[in-house]
Design a protein around this motif. Structure first.
Motif, mmCIF file in Angstrom:
data_model
loop_
_atom_site.group_PDB
_atom_site.id
_atom_site.type_symbol
_atom_site.label_atom_id
_atom_site.label_comp_id
_atom_site.label_asym_id
_atom_site.label_seq_id
_atom_site.Cartn_x
_atom_site.Cartn_y
_atom_site.Cartn_z
ATOM 1 N N HIS A 86 0.816 -1.223 0.000
ATOM 2 C CA HIS A 86 0.000 0.000 0.000
ATOM 3 C C HIS A 86 0.846 1.269 0.000
ATOM 4 N N SER A 87 2.041 1.184 -0.610
ATOM 5 C CA SER A 87 2.929 2.349 -0.588
ATOM 6 C C SER A 87 2.436 3.468 -1.494
ATOM 7 N N GLY A 88 1.704 3.121 -2.552
ATOM 8 C CA GLY A 88 1.318 4.123 -3.541
ATOM 9 C C GLY A 88 2.497 4.598 -4.374
ATOM 10 N N ALA A 89 3.606 3.866 -4.319
ATOM 11 C CA ALA A 89 4.834 4.292 -5.010
ATOM 12 C C ALA A 89 4.977 3.595 -6.362
ATOM 13 N N TYR A 90 4.905 4.389 -7.405
ATOM 14 C CA TYR A 90 5.088 3.888 -8.771
ATOM 15 C C TYR A 90 6.418 4.395 -9.310
ATOM 16 N N GLY A 91 6.957 3.653 -10.267
ATOM 17 C CA GLY A 91 8.197 4.118 -10.875
ATOM 18 C C GLY A 91 8.423 3.496 -12.227
ATOM 19 N N HIS A 92 9.429 4.042 -12.901
ATOM 20 C CA HIS A 92 9.815 3.518 -14.207
ATOM 21 C C HIS A 92 11.336 3.474 -14.254
ATOM 22 N N ALA A 93 11.862 2.347 -14.680
ATOM 23 C CA ALA A 93 13.323 2.209 -14.779
ATOM 24 C C ALA A 93 13.710 1.944 -16.221
ATOM 25 N N GLY A 97 5.559 8.968 -5.224
ATOM 26 C CA GLY A 97 4.718 8.365 -4.190
ATOM 27 C C GLY A 97 5.507 7.651 -3.101
ATOM 28 N N LEU A 98 6.835 7.826 -3.102
ATOM 29 C CA LEU A 98 7.655 7.222 -2.044
ATOM 30 C C LEU A 98 7.596 8.095 -0.788
ATOM 31 N N ALA A 99 7.867 7.477 0.361
ATOM 32 C CA ALA A 99 7.842 8.217 1.620
ATOM 33 C C ALA A 99 8.809 9.392 1.524
ATOM 34 N N PRO A 100 8.295 10.628 1.671
ATOM 35 C CA PRO A 100 9.111 11.832 1.478
ATOM 36 C C PRO A 100 10.248 11.951 2.496
ATOM 37 N N ASN A 101 11.330 12.544 2.044
ATOM 38 C CA ASN A 101 12.469 12.904 2.905
ATOM 39 C C ASN A 101 13.103 11.701 3.608
ATOM 40 N N LEU A 102 12.862 10.512 3.084
ATOM 41 C CA LEU A 102 13.437 9.300 3.684
ATOM 42 C C LEU A 102 14.224 8.538 2.614
#
Ligand SMILES: [Cu+2]
Length: 207
Positions: free
Chosen positions: A43-50, A67-72
């Motif tokens: 349930h991170s909501g983090a999408y990406g493209h490599a 959508g990654l946890a900010p500032n971490l």
């Protein structure tokens, strides 16, 4: 006169296309392009493209995620198995039934760490949890990572069977990685939140 000009133009066009074709062929012999769509886990909501460009033993890697946890910091790796094609885990991998897929539960799907996608220094599995050398998401939760590094013959050969995983989910949304979800099964000195997978994508050859 006209036909002579036309003939010369045609000759030039043929010569140009031949030289372009030979350039393309030369590139094709050494350079291979790969990509991966990173989809959220836990349930991170983090999408990406490599996007990965392999040129013999060099791998130019570009990852853009949101959508990654900010500032971490977000540990990120190329995972893979020697004998099988990597997959991204589903909730079926949640063997302890806590509703989360921790890094160890994901291993049967995506395999052990092959490359640590650090920002500097070593990129081997030894740097798997080198938290100070992984990208930190900005205040909007974006990570834009770009690095070119050498990879082993094994990684170069099997890249299209591997997967990319980004880690770190602020499960309780309090802005830090804390021990509310317990310690990491990889390193008990680190919180589970710091190492749990945030997204995963299988690497596919393009073209
Ligand atoms: Cu990993």
């Amino acid at each position: 006169m006209l036909s002579k000009k036309l003939g010369l133009a045609l000759l030039l066009a043929v010569a140009l296309s031949l030289s372009l074709a030979s350039v393309a062929f030369a590139n094709g012999a050494h350079k291979k392009v790969f990509m991966a769509d990173l989809n959220p886990l836990n349930h991170s909501g983090a999408y990406g493209h490599a996007l990965l460009l392999k040129d013999d033993g060099q791998l130019a890697t570009k990852i853009n995620s949101h959508g990654l946890a900010p500032n971490l910091p977000h540990a990120q790796h190329i995972h893979g198995m020697a004998q099988a094609i990597s997959e991204c885990p589903t909730l079926a991998a949640d063997t302890n039934g806590d509703g989360l897929i921790n890094t160890a539960e994901g291993l049967p799907s995506y395999g052990p760490i092959q490359v640590s996608l650090t920002t500097r220094g070593d990129t081997s599995p030894n740097s798997a949890l080198a938290v100070d050398r992984f990208p930190v998401a900005n205040s909007d939760g974006l990570v834009n990572y770009k690095r070119t590094f050498g990879v082993s013959a094994k990684v170069a050969r099997n890249l299209g069977d591997f997967a990319i995983v980004q880690h770190g989910v602020d499960l309780n949304g309090n802005g830090v990685y804390d021990f509310s979800a317990g310690p990491s099964e990889l390193d008990p000195s680190l919180p589970q939140e710091a190492t749990i997978p945030a997204n995963c994508g299988v690497i596919d050859r393009v073209g």
